[in-house]
Enzyme design. Structure first.
Site, mmCIF file in Angstrom:
data_model
loop_
_atom_site.group_PDB
_atom_site.id
_atom_site.type_symbol
_atom_site.label_atom_id
_atom_site.label_comp_id
_atom_site.label_asym_id
_atom_site.label_seq_id
_atom_site.Cartn_x
_atom_site.Cartn_y
_atom_site.Cartn_z
ATOM 1 N N LYS A 50 47.474 9.522 64.961
ATOM 2 C CA LYS A 50 47.244 8.475 65.946
ATOM 3 C C LYS A 50 47.337 7.116 65.255
ATOM 4 O O LYS A 50 47.328 7.018 64.048
ATOM 5 C CB LYS A 50 45.861 8.632 66.577
ATOM 6 C CG LYS A 50 45.805 9.823 67.538
ATOM 7 C CD LYS A 50 44.434 9.993 68.179
ATOM 8 C CE LYS A 50 43.868 8.741 68.800
ATOM 9 N NZ LYS A 50 44.761 8.031 69.740
ATOM 10 N N THR B 159 43.413 4.563 74.051
ATOM 11 C CA THR B 159 44.306 3.403 74.043
ATOM 12 C C THR B 159 45.759 3.858 74.080
ATOM 13 O O THR B 159 46.100 4.888 73.499
ATOM 14 C CB THR B 159 44.055 2.579 72.765
ATOM 15 O OG1 THR B 159 42.711 2.090 72.807
ATOM 16 C CG2 THR B 159 45.008 1.391 72.646
ATOM 17 N N GLU C 167 39.424 4.101 67.630
ATOM 18 C CA GLU C 167 39.657 5.430 68.218
ATOM 19 C C GLU C 167 38.956 6.508 67.400
ATOM 20 O O GLU C 167 38.363 7.431 67.946
ATOM 21 C CB GLU C 167 41.157 5.718 68.287
ATOM 22 C CG GLU C 167 41.879 4.882 69.337
ATOM 23 C CD GLU C 167 43.389 5.064 69.313
ATOM 24 O OE1 GLU C 167 44.001 4.835 70.357
ATOM 25 O OE2 GLU C 167 43.945 5.439 68.271
#
Ligand code: 5RP
Length: 226
Positions: free
Chosen positions: A94, A25, A103
């Site tokens: 992240k 993403t 994720e």
């Protein structure tokens, strides 16, 4: 070609016929998804993909990429994703795009993970980028207070309308402005054991290759631990 596009295209070369591929993403992963679609339609690449956010799912679907859900596949061969910060020892932050939970789940079930970044994301020590922590809304003010007491400088993330941002799982994100994270393993362990914390943005011991975009071309860094 911009650096994000460069590494997005480079990363798609790691994908082989028959693979189950995790699609990351963010604005860098965006270009990887575009290149994956091009390879499917122009080169006949035969793969199935799983996505790491609703946004990537919508993007991939619009490009005609064959999709499954993470619960439908037996495993994931390779996940390609962006990152917000990567240290010299291949540890990462992240969640800048608020997709850290999906994720991390997709990365966890992946045999290999590749991160794609421009050179500005490479750092000595993690922490200048605020560390995202996804928390369930119920009791989130209590978690926020604990972060304040610990001196973690928490900020609940808002969206562009000034409202509290909701993740794809309808949770909140608390960004910790730590400046430096000298011991990521210790902090990760502390955060994941806090009641109300769903997941945090420290992605440790996960990535096999990092593809870094420089003006002169992409450089592939191999994690010696894999
Ligand atoms: C989303 C992420 C992204 O991968 C990360 O924020 C990098 O995004 P970008 O490529 O747009 O800089 O973790 O949750």
């Amino acid at each position: 070609m911009n650096l994000k596009q460069m590494v997005g295209i480079e990363s798609a070369k790691f994908i082989q016929d028959g693979m189950i591929v995790g699609l990351g993403t963010g604005s860098t992963a965006y270009y990887m998804v575009e290149e994956v679609a091009r390879r499917i339609h122009e080169e006949g690449l035969n793969i199935t993909c799983v996505t790491t956010s609703n946004a990537t799912e919508i993007h991939a679907r619009s490009l005609g990429i064959p999709l499954s859900t993470i619960d439908e596949v037996s495993h994931v061969d390779l996940t390609i994703d962006g990152a917000d910060e990567i240290s010299k020892d291949f540890q990462g932050i992240k969640g800048g795009g608020a997709a850290l939970l999906y994720e991390k789940i997709v990365a966890h079930y992946s045999k290999e993970v590749i991160w794609i970044v421009d050179s500005s994301k490479m750092v000595e020590t993690l922490g200048a980028f605020p560390l995202p922590v996804e928390v369930i809304r119920f009791g989130s003010q209590q978690v926020f207070k604990i972060f304040q007491e610990k001196g973690y400088n928490p900020v609940i993330r808002k969206n562009s309308d000034g409202e509290y941002l909701r993740t794809d799982s309808n949770n909140l994100i608390i960004d910790l402005h730590l400046e430096s994270i000298p011991n990521p393993e210790q902090l990760a362990d502390e955060l994941i054991h806090m009641v109300g914390v769903v997941e945090h943005g420290l992605f440790l011991n996960m990535v096999k290759h990092v593809i870094v975009g420089y003006e002169k071309g992409p450089i592939i860094l191999d994690n010696p631990k894999f």
